[in-house]
Design a protein around this motif. Structure first.
Motif, PDB file in Angstrom:
ATOM      1  N   MET A   1       6.216   6.350   1.701  1.00  0.00           N
ATOM      2  CA  MET A   1       6.588   5.865   3.029  1.00  0.00           C
ATOM      3  C   MET A   1       5.404   6.059   3.968  1.00  0.00           C
ATOM      4  N   GLY A   2       5.206   5.088   4.838  1.00  0.00           N
ATOM      5  CA  GLY A   2       4.126   5.210   5.806  1.00  0.00           C
ATOM      6  C   GLY A   2       4.260   4.183   6.902  1.00  0.00           C
ATOM      7  N   ASP A   3       3.518   4.386   7.966  1.00  0.00           N
ATOM      8  CA  ASP A   3       3.491   3.409   9.040  1.00  0.00           C
ATOM      9  C   ASP A   3       2.747   2.171   8.565  1.00  0.00           C
ATOM     10  N   PRO A   4       3.158   0.990   9.045  1.00  0.00           N
ATOM     11  CA  PRO A   4       2.445  -0.228   8.654  1.00  0.00           C
ATOM     12  C   PRO A   4       0.961  -0.139   9.019  1.00  0.00           C
ATOM     13  N   ALA A   5       0.122  -0.760   8.232  1.00  0.00           N
ATOM     14  CA  ALA A   5      -1.319  -0.750   8.478  1.00  0.00           C
ATOM     15  C   ALA A   5      -1.639  -1.403   9.816  1.00  0.00           C
ATOM     16  N   THR A   6      -2.568  -0.824  10.523  1.00  0.00           N
ATOM     17  CA  THR A   6      -3.090  -1.453  11.735  1.00  0.00           C
ATOM     18  C   THR A   6      -4.104  -2.524  11.328  1.00  0.00           C
ATOM     19  N   PRO A   7      -4.444  -3.439  12.237  1.00  0.00           N
ATOM     20  CA  PRO A   7      -5.472  -4.425  11.887  1.00  0.00           C
ATOM     21  C   PRO A   7      -6.761  -3.782  11.391  1.00  0.00           C
ATOM     22  N   ALA A   8      -7.182  -2.708  12.031  1.00  0.00           N
ATOM     23  CA  ALA A   8      -8.412  -2.036  11.594  1.00  0.00           C
ATOM     24  C   ALA A   8      -8.252  -1.473  10.183  1.00  0.00           C
ATOM     25  N   GLN A   9      -7.077  -0.950   9.875  1.00  0.00           N
ATOM     26  CA  GLN A   9      -6.843  -0.409   8.529  1.00  0.00           C
ATOM     27  C   GLN A   9      -6.791  -1.516   7.479  1.00  0.00           C
ATOM     28  N   TRP A  10      -6.168  -2.632   7.832  1.00  0.00           N
ATOM     29  CA  TRP A  10      -6.161  -3.787   6.927  1.00  0.00           C
ATOM     30  C   TRP A  10      -7.606  -4.154   6.561  1.00  0.00           C
ATOM     31  N   ARG A  11      -8.429  -4.339   7.571  1.00  0.00           N
ATOM     32  CA  ARG A  11      -9.810  -4.783   7.346  1.00  0.00           C
ATOM     33  C   ARG A  11     -10.583  -3.778   6.493  1.00  0.00           C
ATOM     34  N   ALA A  12     -10.468  -2.501   6.850  1.00  0.00           N
ATOM     35  CA  ALA A  12     -11.230  -1.473   6.137  1.00  0.00           C
ATOM     36  C   ALA A  12     -10.782  -1.355   4.683  1.00  0.00           C
ATOM     37  N   ALA A  13      -9.460  -1.405   4.454  1.00  0.00           N
ATOM     38  CA  ALA A  13      -8.939  -1.238   3.097  1.00  0.00           C
ATOM     39  C   ALA A  13      -9.349  -2.404   2.204  1.00  0.00           C
ATOM     40  N   LEU A  14      -9.226  -3.627   2.717  1.00  0.00           N
ATOM     41  CA  LEU A  14      -9.584  -4.801   1.913  1.00  0.00           C
ATOM     42  C   LEU A  14     -11.086  -4.858   1.644  1.00  0.00           C
ATOM     43  N   LYS A  15     -11.875  -4.528   2.660  1.00  0.00           N
ATOM     44  CA  LYS A  15     -13.327  -4.532   2.482  1.00  0.00           C
ATOM     45  C   LYS A  15     -13.749  -3.509   1.442  1.00  0.00           C
ATOM     46  N   ALA A  16     -13.190  -2.299   1.517  1.00  0.00           N
ATOM     47  CA  ALA A  16     -13.547  -1.251   0.558  1.00  0.00           C
ATOM     48  C   ALA A  16     -13.175  -1.645  -0.864  1.00  0.00           C
ATOM     49  N   GLU A  17     -12.048  -2.362  -1.011  1.00  0.00           N
ATOM     50  CA  GLU A  17     -11.562  -2.731  -2.343  1.00  0.00           C
ATOM     51  C   GLU A  17     -12.280  -3.953  -2.898  1.00  0.00           C
ATOM     52  N   GLY A  18     -13.128  -4.579  -2.078  1.00  0.00           N
ATOM     53  CA  GLY A  18     -13.846  -5.759  -2.548  1.00  0.00           C
ATOM     54  C   GLY A  18     -12.994  -7.006  -2.578  1.00  0.00           C
ATOM     55  N   CYS A  19     -11.935  -7.047  -1.769  1.00  0.00           N
ATOM     56  CA  CYS A  19     -11.067  -8.226  -1.713  1.00  0.00           C
ATOM     57  C   CYS A  19     -11.577  -9.150  -0.610  1.00  0.00           C
ATOM     58  N   PRO A  20     -12.089 -10.331  -0.943  1.00  0.00           N
ATOM     59  CA  PRO A  20     -12.583 -11.236   0.097  1.00  0.00           C
ATOM     60  C   PRO A  20     -11.432 -11.735   0.963  1.00  0.00           C
ATOM     61  N   PHE A  21     -11.655 -11.786   2.266  1.00  0.00           N
ATOM     62  CA  PHE A  21     -10.564 -12.207   3.146  1.00  0.00           C
ATOM     63  C   PHE A  21     -11.097 -12.859   4.407  1.00  0.00           C
ATOM     64  N   THR A  22     -10.230 -13.652   5.024  1.00  0.00           N
ATOM     65  CA  THR A  22     -10.472 -14.194   6.347  1.00  0.00           C
ATOM     66  C   THR A  22      -9.267 -13.849   7.212  1.00  0.00           C
ATOM     67  N   GLU A  23      -9.406 -14.059   8.506  1.00  0.00           N
ATOM     68  CA  GLU A  23      -8.328 -13.718   9.436  1.00  0.00           C
ATOM     69  C   GLU A  23      -7.880 -14.972  10.179  1.00  0.00           C
ATOM     70  N   MET A  24      -6.609 -15.295  10.057  1.00  0.00           N
ATOM     71  CA  MET A  24      -6.062 -16.438  10.788  1.00  0.00           C
ATOM     72  C   MET A  24      -5.887 -16.051  12.251  1.00  0.00           C
TER      73      MET A  24
END
Length: 364
Positions: A1-24
Motif C-alpha cells: 500500500m502506498g500513496d499514488p506516485a507524484t508526477p516527479a516520482q513517475w518521471r524519476a521511476a520510469l527514467k531510472a528503469e529505462g522506460c521511454p516515455f512522453t507526457e500528454m
C-alpha cells in the motif's frame, strides 16, 4: 500500500528503469477524483489491459467510451514502445474487481479464481495501463512494446517496494469476464515469439526487480543470414612453371568477383574473415605422363606465409593433363588465401588454364 506516485516520482521511476516515455499535455491534473468525489489511492498494485483497438490515445485520455468517461488509464503504451503518461488521478480502467483477488494482490499471493460474490472498485486502488493491441489473438505486441511494458510495471513496483505479485491483468480481477491482456508477443530478451500470459509476464517483471533498475535483459546475438558471393577467376594467358619451385597462380582475368576480395593481377583470391567452397580447374601442357604437380592453399598475413594447407597432386596424363581440385576452407580475419603450385617434374611445363569458381561467405 502506498500513496499514488507524484508526477516527479513517475518521471524519476520510469527514467531510472529505462522506460521511454512522453507526457500528454494536462496529464498531471487529469483524473476523475473531482467528478466522482473519490480520491485515488492508496494504491496496492498495477492492472494491465489491452486496448482492443489501435491509435487509442485520444480514447484513453480524453474521449472515453460510451458510458465510460475518460481517462481510461494512467498510461498508454503504443507499438513503438514509447509510453505516454495520460493521467495522475483516478482513472476508469478496472471497474469491479473480485475482492478475493484484490486481497491476494495486496498480499502478493498467487491469484485465486474470481469470487464474484464480493467486489471492490478497482479504480480506487490500482494503477491502470492500456497496451495497444487489437485483442484478436493475431495482433502482435512488438519487442519494444513488451520491453517497455515490463519496465513500466517494474518501475512502479520498485517505487512502492512491491514485488511482481502486485502485478495483475484485467482478466484476473474482472467479474465481468474481461479477456485482457492477451495476444502474441514478437519476443523479449533471448526469447523468440511467445503467447502473452500474466504468469510469464510476472516472471519477467520479477527478473527485472532482481537487478538494478539500469539492467537490460540479455539478448541473443544478432545473426544475419549470410548470402554467399560468387567468385569466378581465370587466366588470360598461360605461363611456364619451372621445375622444383613453388609458384603462385596469378588470376589475371576476372569474369565476376562479387565478393570484392580479389584484385586484378593478384595471387590473392579471397580475404578473411570468410569461408568458401568451390573448385579450381587446372590444365597443364607438357607435363610428362606420371609426373606430378602439387597444389596447395596457403594463408598469408600481408606478404608473410602463415600456414600451408594439405597438398593435392595432379598426375600427368597423355595428351595434356586436366584436374579439378576442390576448395573448401575457412579463413581468419586479416588473412588472405593464395594457390601455390610445385612442379616436381624435371621438365618445364605450361599452366595452360586455371579457373577458380567459389561461393564466399563473409564473416564478421
Amino acid at each position: 500500500m502506498g500513496d499514488p506516485a507524484t508526477p516527479a516520482q513517475w518521471r524519476a521511476a520510469l527514467k531510472a528503469e529505462g522506460c521511454p516515455f512522453t507526457e500528454m499535455a494536462g496529464w498531471t491534473t487529469r483524473g476523475r477524483d473531482a467528478a466522482t468525489g473519490k480520491t485515488f489511492g492508496p494504491v496496492n498494485g498495477i492492472l494491465n489491459h489491452h486496448t482492443a483497438g489501435s491509435n487509442s490515445l485520444a480514447t484513453i485520455a480524453t474521449v472515453g467510451r460510451p458510458g465510460l468517461p475518460p481517462p481510461l488509464a494512467h498510461a498508454y503504451l503504443p507499438k513503438s514502445g514509447v509510453l505516454v503518461l495520460v493521467a495522475d488521478g483516478r482513472a476508469n480502467h478496472a471497474g469491479l474487481a473480485a475482492e478475493n483477488v484484490f486481497n491476494a494482490i495486496v498480499a502478493e499471493r498467487p491469484l485465486p479464481k474470481q469470487d464474484k460474490s464480493s467486489t471492490i472498485d478497482g479504480n480506487d486502488r490500482l494503477y491502470g495501463l492500456e497496451v495497444e493491441n487489437l485483442g484478436n489473438a493475431k495482433d502482435v505486441y512488438t519487442r519494444a512494446q513488451y520491453d517497455s511494458w515490463v519496465r513500466f510495471n517494474a518501475a512502479l513496483c520498485r517505487l512502492h517496494d512491491w514485488g511482481a505479485g502486485s502485478v495483475a491483468g484485467h482478466l484476473e480481477t474482472s467479474v465481468e469476464g474481461k479477456p485482457d491482456p492477451s495476444g502474441p508477443v514478437a519476443g523479449y530478451g533471448k526469447r523468440g515469439p511467445f503467447p502473452f500470459t500474466m504468469a510469464q509476464f510476472r516472471v519477467d517483471v520479477a527478473e527485472r526487480l532482481a537487478h538494478a533498475a539500469s539492467w537490460n535483459p540479455p539478448t541473443a546475438q544478432e545473426t544475419t543470414p549470410m548470402s554467399p558471393a560468387f567468385v569466378n577467376l581465370g587466366l588470360i594467358h598461360g605461363y611456364q612453371l619451372a621445375s622444383g619451385e613453388w609458384t603462385e597462380i596469378e588470376f589475371t582475368q576476372e569474369w565476376t568477383d562479387e565478393a570484392g576480395d580479389h584484385a586484378a593481377n593478384s595471387a590473392v583470391f579471397v580475404a578473411g574473415a570468410a569461408r568458401y567452397n568451390g573448385t579450381l580447374s587446372l590444365r597443364f601442357e607438357h607435363l610428362p605422363e606420371g609426373d606430378v604437380v602439387q597444389v596447395r592453399q596457403s594463408e598469408y598475413d600481408g606478404t608473410t606465409l602463415k600456414a600451408d594447407h594439405p597438398i593435392d597432386e595432379v598426375v600427368g596424363t597423355p595428351g595434356g593433363t586436366f584436374r579439378v581440385v576442390p576448395l573448401t576452407n575457412r579463413l581468419g580475419p586479416g588473412r588472405t588465401m593464395r594457390i601455390r603450385l610445385l612442379n616436381q617434374s624435371s621438365e618445364q611445363i605450361e599452366v595452360a588454364s586455371a579457373v577458380l569458381k567459389a561461393l564466399v561467405w563473409k564473416e564478421s
